[in-house]
Write an enzyme that holds these catalytic residues in place. Sequence first.
Site: not given
Ligand code: CMP
Length: 139
Positions: A10, A50, A113, A116, A127
């Site tokens: 990311k 998403y 984070n 993904h 995806e």
């Molecule tokens: P990802 O695994 O890419 O899948 C969905 C993404 O949404 C996740 O990683 C985070 O980047 C984001 N995400 C998931 N839960 C939350 C949350 N509670 N608040 C903000 N972002 C979130």
Amino acid sequence: MSERTLAIVKPDAVKKNAIGDIINRYEKAGLRPVAMRLMHMSKATAQGFYAVHKARPFFDSLCTFMSSGPCVVLVLQGDNAIKKNRELMGATDPAKAEQGTIRAAHGANIEFNAVHGSDAPETAKFEIGYFFAEMELVG
Ligand code: CMP
């Protein structure tokens, strides 16, 4: 069983110069890239990717983040690639991710984070197809 999964390094991890470390972790774990692209997603591209989260309160912020800078999208292939990649990544919230995982090392919070990874075979299929044509998969 050899399978494929979609991974994204990311924008937060790209900004931290962590592309090499993250791809190194995939390779060391036996997950081989069979397609890879550095790209700067538009917000619309992030929204489409998403779409499953579109009713979530964090959807708009997530799509703004994912289109805030370049990322690396890649298809990884290997035994149990989906599960193995999820183990390598750790929990969605880096604060809850096990030591030694990518998110524990590079994630800042539940949104920023670092990576993904597809969560199931059906999502992996969607995806991978979202970003790559069959002829771009070289494994
Ligand atoms: P990802 O695994 O890419 O899948 C969905 C993404 O949404 C996740 O990683 C985070 O980047 C984001 N995400 C998931 N839960 C939350 C949350 N509670 N608040 C903000 N972002 C979130």
